[in-house]
Design an enzyme around this catalytic site. Sequence first.
Site, PDB file in Angstrom:
ATOM      1  N   MET A  30      -8.004   2.316  -5.860  1.00 20.49           N
ATOM      2  CA  MET A  30      -9.226   1.633  -6.306  1.00 20.49           C
ATOM      3  C   MET A  30     -10.461   2.371  -5.785  1.00 20.49           C
ATOM      4  SD  MET A  30      -8.340  -2.359  -6.562  1.00 20.49           S
ATOM      5  CE  MET A  30      -8.473  -2.769  -4.851  1.00 20.49           C
ATOM      6  N   GLY A  31     -10.279   3.642  -5.396  1.00 18.19           N
ATOM      7  CA  GLY A  31     -11.427   4.439  -4.958  1.00 18.19           C
ATOM      8  C   GLY A  31     -11.841   4.118  -3.532  1.00 18.19           C
ATOM      9  N   LEU A  33     -12.231   6.377  -1.271  1.00 24.82           N
ATOM     10  CA  LEU A  33     -11.066   7.085  -0.729  1.00 24.82           C
ATOM     11  C   LEU A  33     -11.220   7.420   0.754  1.00 24.82           C
ATOM     12  CD1 LEU A  33     -10.382   9.526  -3.713  1.00 24.82           C
ATOM     13  CD2 LEU A  33      -9.388   7.268  -3.296  1.00 24.82           C
ATOM     14  N   HIS A  37      -5.429   7.419   1.488  1.00 24.09           N
ATOM     15  CA  HIS A  37      -5.230   7.850   0.101  1.00 24.09           C
ATOM     16  C   HIS A  37      -4.868   9.339   0.042  1.00 24.09           C
ATOM     17  CE1 HIS A  37      -8.308   4.503  -0.498  1.00 24.09           C
ATOM     18  NE2 HIS A  37      -7.290   4.083  -1.219  1.00 24.09           N
ATOM     19  N   GLY A 148       1.278   3.242  -0.400  1.00 20.64           N
ATOM     20  CA  GLY A 148       1.245   3.169   1.062  1.00 20.64           C
ATOM     21  C   GLY A 148       1.991   1.951   1.588  1.00 20.64           C
ATOM     22  N   LYS A 150       1.096   0.462   4.059  1.00 18.31           N
ATOM     23  CA  LYS A 150       0.031  -0.443   4.528  1.00 18.31           C
ATOM     24  C   LYS A 150       0.071  -1.751   3.724  1.00 18.31           C
ATOM     25  CE  LYS A 150      -4.463  -1.697   5.304  1.00 18.31           C
ATOM     26  NZ  LYS A 150      -4.941  -2.100   4.037  1.00 18.31           N
ATOM     27  N   ASP A 151       0.305  -1.620   2.409  1.00 18.37           N
ATOM     28  CA  ASP A 151       0.407  -2.806   1.546  1.00 18.37           C
ATOM     29  C   ASP A 151       1.898  -3.056   1.297  1.00 18.37           C
ATOM     30  OD1 ASP A 151      -2.567  -3.265   0.666  1.00 18.37           O
ATOM     31  OD2 ASP A 151      -2.223  -1.119   0.619  1.00 18.37           O
ATOM     32  N   GLN A 154       2.961  -5.408  -1.493  1.00 19.97           N
ATOM     33  CA  GLN A 154       2.612  -4.806  -2.786  1.00 19.97           C
ATOM     34  C   GLN A 154       3.676  -3.782  -3.196  1.00 19.97           C
ATOM     35  OE1 GLN A 154      -1.449  -3.432  -4.089  1.00 19.97           O
ATOM     36  NE2 GLN A 154      -0.664  -1.460  -3.451  1.00 19.97           N
ATOM     37  N   SER A 189     -10.239   0.753   2.563  1.00 18.68           N
ATOM     38  CA  SER A 189     -11.560   0.901   1.930  1.00 18.68           C
ATOM     39  C   SER A 189     -12.506  -0.188   2.414  1.00 18.68           C
ATOM     40  CB  SER A 189     -11.420   0.806   0.412  1.00 18.68           C
ATOM     41  OG  SER A 189     -10.531   1.793  -0.038  1.00 18.68           O
TER      42      SER A 189
HETATM   43  P1  AMP Z   1      -6.187   0.902  -2.663  1.00 18.15           P
HETATM   44  O1  AMP Z   1      -7.190   1.893  -3.117  1.00 18.15           O
HETATM   45  O2  AMP Z   1      -6.588   0.132  -1.460  1.00 18.15           O
HETATM   46  O3  AMP Z   1      -5.662   0.046  -3.790  1.00 18.15           O
HETATM   47  O4  AMP Z   1      -4.930   1.739  -2.173  1.00 18.15           O
HETATM   48  C1  AMP Z   1      -4.331   2.703  -2.981  1.00 18.15           C
HETATM   49  C2  AMP Z   1      -3.061   3.163  -2.321  1.00 18.15           C
HETATM   50  O5  AMP Z   1      -3.343   3.710  -1.040  1.00 18.15           O
HETATM   51  C3  AMP Z   1      -2.058   2.015  -2.091  1.00 18.15           C
HETATM   52  O6  AMP Z   1      -0.762   2.474  -2.372  1.00 18.15           O
HETATM   53  C4  AMP Z   1      -2.244   1.712  -0.634  1.00 18.15           C
HETATM   54  O7  AMP Z   1      -1.089   1.146  -0.038  1.00 18.15           O
HETATM   55  C5  AMP Z   1      -2.511   3.107  -0.082  1.00 18.15           C
HETATM   56  N1  AMP Z   1      -3.189   3.001   1.213  1.00 18.15           N
HETATM   57  C6  AMP Z   1      -4.301   2.304   1.501  1.00 18.15           C
HETATM   58  N2  AMP Z   1      -4.592   2.391   2.811  1.00 18.15           N
HETATM   59  C7  AMP Z   1      -3.629   3.163   3.371  1.00 18.15           C
HETATM   60  C8  AMP Z   1      -3.356   3.610   4.699  1.00 18.15           C
HETATM   61  N3  AMP Z   1      -4.141   3.283   5.731  1.00 18.15           N
HETATM   62  N4  AMP Z   1      -2.275   4.385   4.895  1.00 18.15           N
HETATM   63  C9  AMP Z   1      -1.457   4.716   3.864  1.00 18.15           C
HETATM   64  N5  AMP Z   1      -1.650   4.324   2.584  1.00 18.15           N
HETATM   65  C10 AMP Z   1      -2.722   3.553   2.350  1.00 18.15           C
END
Ligand code: AMP
Length: 282
Positions: A30-31, A33, A37, A148, A150-151, A154, A189
Amino acid sequence: MDIYKNSYSITEKIKLLKKEGKSIGFVPTMGALHQGHISLIECSKRNNDITVVSIFVNPTQFNNPDDLQKYPRTFETDKEKLNLANCDILFYPSEKEIYPQNDSNISFDLGILDSIMEGKHRPGHFNGVATVVSKLFKIVLPDNAYFGQKDFQQLAVIKHINSEYLKNLNININACKIIREKDGLAMSSRNVLLSKEYRKNASMISEVIFESQKLSKKLSVGELKNWVISKFEQNSYLELEYFDIVNNITLEQVNHWNESNTKVACIAVYAGNIRLIDNIIY
Ligand code: AMP
């Protein structure tokens, strides 16, 4: 890096690349970054000929309109970061491109995933995630997709829809480890939205879950949960929403340590009005 805003054009390009025998890795974001990411992009680049990143702030996964409105949007710096990371293709669609007006809502059966932890506290969130990921998968047609840990929940939702609803696309789901700031806070983010005092206190989230991993050798599940609750009661900047220990495959609640070999402890905390999540494998 080539930038596409139109679904049809990027699909045609991908089909061409696949005809040439190129493998496609995909990182949906979702940007706004950050290094989390970028680590997914690096993982994709190591294992594929072409890496595609998407940036799309997906409205259907926000159960809180204020959270959607506040969500950081930093397209120009994102582009620079993607160029530095040698991303090959950026997909940057508009909302209309992903959700045309005549589009009907899709409803996914996510089993217990929709009623526990993030599912319980963010109604409709995972259906929105499943909707956008299935649309993006059908547009980008990757061989590999990177998410990631992290989620954590998800990731389980995506594995579920990939095997139950999108089997014919033949996409491998790859999980990448959590990237953290120096003080342990999981990169997100949303971290840029934290004011100074909240940011300072937010490091307690990872401190508590790291410590909880050690204490899990000594305390019962109930005692450990109470210990976590009491830690957050002592911090006026942070409000614990949930701390749950679940089986890392089924995500079923673990009430006694012997119920599951590998467990994951998941946490959600409000730092003011910013919601942060983290997890750790026991
Ligand atoms: P988002 O932009 O937050 O939707 O995240 C996009 C992708 O980046 C998802 O697969 C998240 O799980 C991954 N992500 C976000 N934060 C982290 C992090 N700290 N470490 C590893 N992956 C991450």
